[in-house]
Write a protein that holds these residues in place. Structure first.
Motif, short mmCIF file in Angstrom:
data_model
loop_
_atom_site.label_atom_id
_atom_site.label_comp_id
_atom_site.label_asym_id
_atom_site.label_seq_id
_atom_site.Cartn_x
_atom_site.Cartn_y
_atom_site.Cartn_z
N ARG A 137 0.83 -1.21 0.00
CA ARG A 137 0.00 0.00 0.00
C ARG A 137 0.87 1.27 0.00
O ARG A 137 0.59 2.22 -0.73
N VAL A 138 1.97 1.26 0.79
CA VAL A 138 2.87 2.42 0.81
C VAL A 138 3.48 2.61 -0.58
O VAL A 138 3.59 3.73 -1.08
N GLY A 139 3.84 1.50 -1.21
CA GLY A 139 4.40 1.56 -2.56
C GLY A 139 3.40 2.17 -3.54
O GLY A 139 3.75 3.02 -4.36
N LEU A 140 2.16 1.76 -3.40
CA LEU A 140 1.10 2.28 -4.28
C LEU A 140 0.96 3.80 -4.10
O LEU A 140 0.90 4.55 -5.07
N TYR A 141 0.97 4.20 -2.83
CA TYR A 141 0.87 5.64 -2.55
C TYR A 141 2.06 6.39 -3.13
O TYR A 141 1.92 7.45 -3.73
N VAL A 148 -10.70 8.34 19.86
CA VAL A 148 -9.87 7.78 20.92
C VAL A 148 -10.12 6.28 21.06
O VAL A 148 -9.19 5.51 21.28
N GLU A 149 -11.38 5.89 20.88
CA GLU A 149 -11.77 4.52 21.23
C GLU A 149 -11.45 3.49 20.16
O GLU A 149 -11.33 2.31 20.47
N THR A 150 -11.37 3.91 18.91
CA THR A 150 -11.14 2.91 17.87
C THR A 150 -9.76 3.07 17.24
O THR A 150 -9.18 4.16 17.25
N ALA A 151 -9.26 1.96 16.71
CA ALA A 151 -7.96 1.98 16.06
C ALA A 151 -7.98 2.93 14.87
O ALA A 151 -7.02 3.66 14.63
N TYR A 152 -9.12 2.96 14.18
CA TYR A 152 -9.23 3.83 13.03
C TYR A 152 -9.06 5.29 13.46
O TYR A 152 -8.33 6.06 12.83
N GLY A 153 -9.74 5.64 14.54
CA GLY A 153 -9.66 7.00 15.07
C GLY A 153 -8.24 7.35 15.49
O GLY A 153 -7.76 8.46 15.24
N ASN A 154 -7.56 6.38 16.11
CA ASN A 154 -6.19 6.63 16.54
C ASN A 154 -5.28 6.92 15.35
O ASN A 154 -4.46 7.84 15.39
N VAL A 155 -5.45 6.13 14.28
CA VAL A 155 -4.64 6.36 13.07
C VAL A 155 -4.92 7.75 12.53
O VAL A 155 -4.00 8.49 12.15
N LEU A 156 -6.19 8.14 12.55
CA LEU A 156 -6.57 9.46 12.05
C LEU A 156 -5.90 10.55 12.88
O LEU A 156 -5.40 11.54 12.34
N LEU A 192 0.28 15.79 9.96
CA LEU A 192 -0.15 16.77 8.97
C LEU A 192 0.05 18.19 9.50
O LEU A 192 0.46 19.10 8.76
N LEU A 193 -0.24 18.37 10.79
CA LEU A 193 -0.07 19.69 11.41
C LEU A 193 1.39 20.11 11.35
O LEU A 193 1.72 21.25 11.02
N LEU A 197 6.09 10.82 3.56
CA LEU A 197 6.23 9.36 3.54
C LEU A 197 5.69 8.76 4.82
O LEU A 197 5.00 7.73 4.81
N ALA A 198 5.98 9.43 5.94
CA ALA A 198 5.48 8.94 7.23
C ALA A 198 3.94 8.95 7.23
O ALA A 198 3.31 8.03 7.73
N ILE A 199 3.38 10.00 6.66
CA ILE A 199 1.92 10.08 6.61
C ILE A 199 1.34 8.94 5.76
O ILE A 199 0.35 8.31 6.12
N PHE A 200 2.03 8.66 4.63
CA PHE A 200 1.58 7.53 3.79
C PHE A 200 1.61 6.24 4.60
O PHE A 200 0.70 5.42 4.55
N ALA A 201 2.72 6.09 5.34
CA ALA A 201 2.89 4.86 6.11
C ALA A 201 1.77 4.72 7.13
O ALA A 201 1.24 3.62 7.35
#
Lengths: 534, 176
Positions: free
Chosen positions: A147-151, A347-355, A362-363, A403-407
């Motif tokens: 996926r990182v390669g694709l990005y 806070v509660e979900t893994a998805y939210g944590n990644v976000l 990004l900031l 790159l870190a953001i892609f990762a």
């Protein structure tokens, strides 16, 4: 000896005959439950000190069982019969959750009668929504790298080629560099198809050499992304060929549109509703990232080489990129709001944590961009060498951050968004029952353990309306030792029959029977089986 | 020997018991082509509540229905057309009572009563089969017990939760 045997038979036949005559002349009744404690469907605050079952007739118990919230069945051996009431001593230390008290008794007529009372201590146990992911780490890491390669291919490769034509006026900035990232992108994209197949089939990494994995991967919605992205990367590669330079602008443009479109063809975000909003948002988000991030590499090269081209490029970049970034941010926010639904999910979900991590990176990136834009761009344009050097360094740091953001973003592949978790948990279970008397479509929502609503549409066998006099639902789970749980349905007024607040204590295959009273004298029993999720 | 006897007794007790566990008919066999008195035995109410109404459906092929009035109960005879014309001692009969309703009474759950009606079992009925009289008990608080299930092919009445009371039909006895 022989005579004695014949005598035995005759004696027994006579005895049987007498008993039968006696019994048939007595009108006997079958027992029915008149009350239960805790009552069926009750929610009690503390564990009851005793269970009791009262029947319309004297009974003797055949089997008394308590099904615990974890699905374990306990035999209840300690009980006392008082007239028509069976008093049972509950096991010690009952934890909160939903229990089923299943009973099977025999009344004086010899007819076994069985039933269940469902009750909860504290609150009904509603198991947490479990979304099971295969934890095959090699496959997951490979998927992530793919996926990182694709990005990288899309954003640095296609985006870079686009920037070199549209922002840098076709000056050949970073030709070799593009070739590398496009190859990386192609490898990542194509490999992802096979890995997707492995993940879908739950096969280890060694299965990558089997065509089944590839077919399975291409068969998913991600397959379309792979095909379109591969085409986009090839177009971008064509655009860099000197021979095709006159067409380069347009090839790069089409590659960018196709690349961004490829991402909109699959994934959590594109699959979310409303589609008219999410798919264009994904497309715009991807396209603007490509325009912005793609410009970094060629720009760095231009700035390093210096000259009027660099000045021109930097000016254009400063002029146009803020708009691209604005679109990127708005589209990203739209998707985040749709996916996360509730702020708490951050806070509660893994998805939210990644976000959150992604937003944090990004900031930092934006802070750096602001410094570049307002402190370094002007002196660099003026040709100050220290400013040029610092700008270059800043662009390198930006690239690393990107790159870190892609990762980080690539890990979203493994974290279903809160929206999807909520949908998965709420997904109803439904099935159709067909008999020669009537048919029914039964829906249990949500289709998992815990409190559920059961709803049924009852039809005649030719799909006509069936105006039943009343309908009852009977739930049982023979494998788990749960005897029938009976509930009378009511008519909510939309043509269905419904039961509210039933607590299904266990996952697994449940037998559901509908007793449909078609007319005063006609009863149809419709039975089917349904799988209830944990 | 003792054990065997007990087991035989238990088996018989179970078998006989299930047959009479519900609302049932007292005399369980009758020849076709004869007058027969159906006696419905009501052994209990609905979930402990008293019975206020008893309705019974007259199956096709059963004619000349004459219910026996009961003190304290209002009798209703619901008439209708038969599917075909039946011979009643030479008289073609094509309509009659199709449902009998006793209402307005109160039979407590811990009491027992019988409800009777006389019928003629026409020769169109098949000997060897079981004839069912689906019956509905209506109780206070809107409760009801419906003894209306008729076993499907390959099923026995014991398999059913709410078996309709039935009578086994015998061959017509020769002449008068």
């Amino acid at each position: 000896m022989k005579n004695s045997v014949r005598g035995d038979h005759a004696f027994m036949a006579l005895l049987a005959g007498i008993v039968w005559l006696c019994l048939t002349s007595i009108a006997m009744a079958h027992a029915s439950l008149t009350s239960a404690e805790p009552a069926d469907g009750a929610v009690v605050q503390v564990a009851p000190q005793r269970f009791s079952l009262s029947f319309s007739e004297p009974v003797s118990p055949l089997a008394l069982k308590l099904v615990r919230p974890d699905g374990q069945t306990l035999a209840l051996d300690t009980f006392v019969l008082r007239d028509r009431t069976l008093e049972i001593e509950p096991p010690e230390g009952l934890s909160p959750g939903t229990y089923v008290l299943s009973w099977r008794v025999v009344s004086e007529d010899g007819h076994p009668v069985a039933g269940s009372a469902v009750f909860s201590i504290g609150a009904p146990s509603g198991a947490a929504p479990a979304v099971t992911e295969a934890d095959d780490w090699p496959v997951r890491v490979a998927l992530w790298i793919g996926r990182v390669g694709l990005y990288a291919g899309l954003f640095f490769g296609i985006g870079g080629v686009f920037a070199s034509f549209w922002l840098l006026r076709g000056s050949d900035r970073g030709g070799a560099c593009f070739a590398v990232v496009i190859v990386v992108g192609l490898a990542g994209t194509i490999l992802s198809a096979g890995l997707q197949g492995l993940d879908a089939l739950g096969v280890p990494l060694s299965g990558l050499f089997d065509s089944i994995a590839w077919r399975a991967g291409l068969g998913t919605s991600f397959g379309r992304t792979v095909i379109v992205m591969t085409a986009a990367l090839l177009l971008a590669a064509l655009a860099t060929l000197p021979r095709l330079k006159p067409w380069g602008h347009w090839l790069a443009c089409v590659a960018l549109l196709a690349g961004a479109g490829a991402l909109a063809l699959s994934g959590h975000a594109s699959a979310a509703a409303p589609q008219w909003l999410t798919r264009p948002s994904v497309f715009l988000h991807a396209a603007t990232i490509a325009i912005w991030i793609g410009a970094l590499l060629p720009l760095a090269k231009a700035v390093r080489d210096g000259g009027t081209g660099a000045e021109e490029a930097l000016r254009r970049f400063s002029l146009f990129i803020p708009y691209a970034v604005a679109v990127l941010v708005v589209a990203g926010l739209v998707l985040a709001v749709i996916q996360v639904e509730h702020p708490a999910a951050l806070v509660e979900t893994a998805y939210g944590n990644v976000l959150l991590v992604k937003a944090g990176l990004l900031l930092v990136l934006f802070a750096l961009v602001a410094v570049n834009r307002w402190l370094l761009t002007k002196p660099a344009l003026a040709g100050e060498t220290t400013a040029v050097r610092r700008l270059l360094r800043a662009i390198v740091v930006e690239t690393v951050l990107v790159l870190a953001i892609f990762a980080v973003a690539a890990t979203w592949r493994f974290t279903p968004p809160p929206r999807a978790l909520a949908i998965a948990a709420a997904q109803p279970a439904s099935f159709h029952i067909h008999t020669d008397k009537a048919m029914a479509d039964v829906t249990i929502s949500p289709g998992r353990t815990g409190p559920v609503t059961v709803s049924a549409i009852v039809m005649t066998t030719d799909f006509g309306a069936l105006d039943a006099k009343n309908v009852s639902f009977v739930f049982s789970n023979p494998a788990a030792g749960v005897e029938p749980i009976r509930r009378k349905a009511f008519k909510p007024g939309d043509g269905t029959w419904q039961v509210d607040g039933l607590v299904l204590p266990l996952p697994g295959t449940w037998t559901v029977r509908l007793d449909v009273l078609i007319s005063d004298y006609e009863l149809a029993r419709l039975q089917g089986e349904i799988a209830i999720r944990p | 020997m003792f054990r065997k006897t007990m087991m035989t007794l238990a088996a018989v007790a179970l078998g006989a018991g299930t047959a009479s566990a519900h609302v049932s008919i007292q005399v369980k066999e009758a020849p076709v082509g004869s007058t027969y008195k159906v006696v419905l035995q009501v052994p209990h109410g609905c979930e402990g509540k008293p019975t206020n109404v008893l309705r019974v459906q007259i199956p096709e092929g059963v004619i000349a229905v004459k219910p026996q009035p009961k003190a304290g109960w209002t009798l209703e005879k619901v008439r209708g057309a038969y599917a075909k014309s039946y011979d009643y001692y030479g008289t073609p009969t094509n309509e009659g009572v199709k449902e009998v309703v006793w209402s307005g009474g109160s039979l407590a759950d811990d009491e027992y009563d019988e409800f009777a009606f006389r019928v003629y079992l026409t020769k169109d009925l098949k000997a060897g089969e079981t004839l069912y009289f689906p019956a509905v008990q209506e109780c206070s608080e809107g409760l009801a017990e419906r003894w209306i299930e008729i076993p499907a092919a390959g099923q026995s009445a014991d398999d059913l939760e709410l078996p309709a009371p039935g009578v086994k039909l015998l061959e017509a006895t020769g002449g008068h």
